[in-house]
Design a protein around this motif. Structure first.
Motif, PDB file in Angstrom:
ATOM      1  N   LYS A 171     -17.745 -49.806 -62.696  1.00 60.73           N
ATOM      2  CA  LYS A 171     -17.999 -50.923 -63.613  1.00 60.73           C
ATOM      3  C   LYS A 171     -16.771 -51.334 -64.420  1.00 60.73           C
ATOM      4  O   LYS A 171     -16.526 -52.514 -64.651  1.00 60.73           O
ATOM      5  N   ALA A 172     -15.980 -50.350 -64.839  1.00 59.67           N
ATOM      6  CA  ALA A 172     -14.865 -50.646 -65.747  1.00 59.67           C
ATOM      7  C   ALA A 172     -13.709 -51.364 -65.059  1.00 59.67           C
ATOM      8  O   ALA A 172     -12.904 -52.023 -65.722  1.00 59.67           O
ATOM      9  N   VAL A 173     -13.623 -51.272 -63.728  1.00 58.46           N
ATOM     10  CA  VAL A 173     -12.460 -51.832 -63.021  1.00 58.46           C
ATOM     11  C   VAL A 173     -12.428 -53.346 -63.143  1.00 58.46           C
ATOM     12  O   VAL A 173     -11.405 -53.942 -63.518  1.00 58.46           O
ATOM     13  N   PHE A 174     -13.537 -53.998 -62.826  1.00 59.51           N
ATOM     14  CA  PHE A 174     -13.588 -55.460 -62.881  1.00 59.51           C
ATOM     15  C   PHE A 174     -14.658 -55.987 -63.837  1.00 59.51           C
ATOM     16  O   PHE A 174     -14.927 -57.182 -63.875  1.00 59.51           O
ATOM     17  N   GLY A 175     -15.284 -55.068 -64.590  1.00 56.54           N
ATOM     18  CA  GLY A 175     -16.319 -55.499 -65.538  1.00 56.54           C
ATOM     19  C   GLY A 175     -17.572 -56.015 -64.856  1.00 56.54           C
ATOM     20  O   GLY A 175     -18.254 -56.897 -65.378  1.00 56.54           O
ATOM     21  N   GLU A 176     -17.910 -55.446 -63.686  1.00 54.57           N
ATOM     22  CA  GLU A 176     -19.065 -55.916 -62.917  1.00 54.57           C
ATOM     23  C   GLU A 176     -20.303 -55.108 -63.294  1.00 54.57           C
ATOM     24  O   GLU A 176     -20.329 -53.887 -63.149  1.00 54.57           O
ATOM     25  N   LYS A 177     -21.346 -55.794 -63.716  1.00 55.54           N
ATOM     26  CA  LYS A 177     -22.513 -55.104 -64.256  1.00 55.54           C
ATOM     27  C   LYS A 177     -23.298 -54.321 -63.205  1.00 55.54           C
ATOM     28  O   LYS A 177     -23.967 -53.335 -63.528  1.00 55.54           O
ATOM     29  N   ASP A 178     -23.232 -54.729 -61.948  1.00 53.38           N
ATOM     30  CA  ASP A 178     -23.999 -54.053 -60.908  1.00 53.38           C
ATOM     31  C   ASP A 178     -23.172 -53.066 -60.093  1.00 53.38           C
ATOM     32  O   ASP A 178     -23.672 -52.479 -59.129  1.00 53.38           O
TER      33      ASP A 178
END
Length: 590
Positions: A171-178
């Protein structure tokens, strides 16, 4: 011992990989004037859509559930050609359709059964590649200005030292919630398909001793009521086995799974399969995921969910982010999670070339996307329109003497060229100043409400929400329908282009699945104009005419042998392929 001789070949563009993205890239590059080679290490083109794997070509229309979303351009041309000569939807005949498209394309050389073995780079630039043709024992040395990786596994990029991603980003790499909470090396697995036929009488099946066994509980989340073909969820690899390095092991395990599933269908007693027999079992796994090359931009989940329109958009997607469970068929879990994209999104050009290898363009499933976004971009129709975009961009780079990244300076020109070639880019329209039709006065014989003749110069070539963007005549009767473009002065016409209606809400592709094929309307799309005449007038006098019969294509381009001076062009529609209305999305005049 006789040494093999290395044969040197020089091209403008060399494309490695002959799946749907590779062949669309190669055809586009060649048509735009680049001397092009396509290198494919299989005996046929098409990749996952070939007779070796037999997966149907999915895209932004999501099996026809999203209206007016089917991909056009070279892919549409191939699928309409296939409809004309292959009504039985044979995958082997489809192989031939794709081979023919490549084989007889000017400026394009093909090298089938040719496997790339070495890549030489200098100063972050590919100098040459070495490949061996296994059927002829010839070794080739390919040099080019631009190289295109359409291998699927990003093999060319990997050997050239390009930056790449592998596995799932946390999640932290690109801020993707899923995305998963933490990054890992897990990828989606590979699948083997099969086809079964009704023999008309009971046929026994003896399970091989090496095949797996499955119970109803094992398959609780995996629908298998359609027994004539199957199944994308027979999937393994990507968790404790590497989809590339362990590919042979994965294939063997998939065979055990396929024959075990068929044993369950035949011998469990409740699938009405007594008369069915296996007709074909794949031996080449269809691979979903491996390396993804890092470009100047990484497409993300947020972009897909927002339906983002990028300034440098050159292609589009819309398939759900289709995330497959780690472990595949070995799990008792739902085999995938579909995260829907409410709108189609665009794919920026910055995702389609290597960040650090200056003359490397990337297509197919290896484009610069996060694991989450990749879940959507990986399907073949999306890969195909990306292929046409990169082939066109590569030819533009060659023409202008620049590297792929520098094409960003000409992005509007690239976008307009793609639109001209019947690619669709959501949010963009025809703004080609050279198109004389945009200055014409358009009249027509008749039209239905909201679909008058002006639509042929609207700049958009498909229905978008409430806008038909199409001239649709009233119901055709005994007299032909027509549309007329009048100019306020004499013009010299060298080319005229048409984009007809091929019903972009219905699927066209071959499929093993009876349910998928049953949703299709057989034959050439009825909406396509079939017989028509193009008439050129000067001061009210007919000076030239062209007649077309039995048309089956959406895009038709007529290059006149000599310029025609005229002040009026009339297109007379004599027949369609079955529809009651004449339909034209666009007329261009050059």
């Amino acid at each position: 011992m006789r040494a093999k001789t290395t044969i040197e070949r020089q091209y403008d563009i060399v494309i490695v990989g002959g799946g749907m993205s590779g062949i669309c890239a190669a055809i586009a590059a060649a048509r735009h004037g680049s001397k092009t080679a396509i290198i494919q290490n299989r005996p046929v083109f098409g990749g996952n859509a070939s007779s070796e794997i037999r997966m149907h070509i999915c895209g932004a229309d999501v099996h026809g559930s999203r209206s007016d979303a089917r991909e056009t351009g070279i892919l549409e041309e191939i699928l309409l050609e296939n409809r004309r000569v292959n009504p039985q939807m044979s995958f082997s005949v489809f192989d031939t359709v794709m081979w023919e498209k490549v084989k007889f394309q000017d400026n394009l050389d093909m090298y089938l059964n040719t496997h790339m073995t070495q890549v030489e780079t200098t100063d972050n630039k590919i100098v040459k590649i070495i490949a061996e043709q296994i059927t002829t024992e010839k070794i080739f040395e390919f040099k080019a200005k631009i190289f295109v990786d359409a291998t699927g596994d990003a093999t060319l990029a990997y050997l050239a030292g390009a930056e790449y991603m592998f596995g799932r980003e946390g999640k932290a790499v690109f801020g993707e919630k899923d995305a998963p909470d933490e990054s890992d090396d897990v990828t989606m697995g590979s699948s083997l398909l099969f086809k079964a036929v009704d023999a008309g009488h009971p046929v026994p099946f003896i399970k091989p001793s090496w095949a797996n066994s499955y119970t109803d509980d094992d398959l609780a989340y995996r629908g298998h009521n359609e027994i004539t073909s199957g199944y994308w969820w027979i999937e393994l690899g990507g968790d404790d086995t590497d989809v590339i390095a362990d590919g042979e092991v994965i294939r063997d395990e998939l065979l055990k799974a396929v024959y075990g599933i068929w044993d369950h269908i035949k011998n469990s007693g409740h699938h009405n399969a007594d008369n069915f027999v296996l007709d074909w079992v794949g031996f080449l796994p269809g691979k979903r995921e491996s390396r993804r090359v890092v470009g100047d931009y990484v497409l993300k989940e947020q972009d897909c969910l927002a339906g983002k329109i990028f300034d440098d958009a050159v292609a589009y997607g819309g398939w759900p982010m289709d995330m497959h469970v780690s472990g595949g068929i070995r799990t008792r879990l739902e085999p995938n999670l579909n995260i829907q994209c409410d709108e189609m999104y665009t794919i920026p050009y910055r995702c389609l070339y290597s960040k650090n290898i200056s003359n490397l363009i990337v297509g197919g499933r290896a484009i610069s996307a996060s694991h989450m976004a990749f879940g959507s971009t990986r399907v073949m129709a999306t890969c195909a329109v990306v292929g046409q975009a990169i082939g066109t961009a590569g030819a533009m780079a060659v023409e202008k003497g620049v590297m792929p990244r520098d094409v960003n300076e000409y992005i509007k020109e690239l976008q307009q060229e793609l639109l001209k070639d019947d690619c669709y880019i959501p949010g963009f329209k025809n703004e080609d100043a050279a198109d004389l039709a945009k200055k014409a006065k358009v009249t027509c014989s008749s039209f239905v409400e909201g679909s008058d003749g002006q639509n042929v110069i609207s700049g958009v070539t498909r229905r978008v929400k409430e806008n038909t963007n199409c001239w649709i005549s009233s119901e055709m009767g005994d007299t032909p329908e027509w549309i007329d473009l009048a100019f306020d002065c004499k013009v010299k016409v060298k080319e005229i282009h048409f984009k007809f209606d091929s019903n972009l809400s219905k699927e066209l592709m071959p499929s093993l699945s009876h349910s998928v094929l049953s949703r299709q309307i057989p034959g050439i799309p009825a909406e396509l104009v079939k017989d028509y005449t193009i008439e050129f007038y000067s001061d009210g006098k007919l000076v030239q005419s062209l007649a077309e019969k039995e048309n089956y294509l959406r895009l038709r381009v007529y290059k006149l042998p000599a310029p025609v001076e005229c002040d009026d062009i009339k297109v007379v529609i004599n027949a369609t392929n079955g529809d009651k209305h004449a339909r034209i999305f666009e007329v261009r005049v050059y």
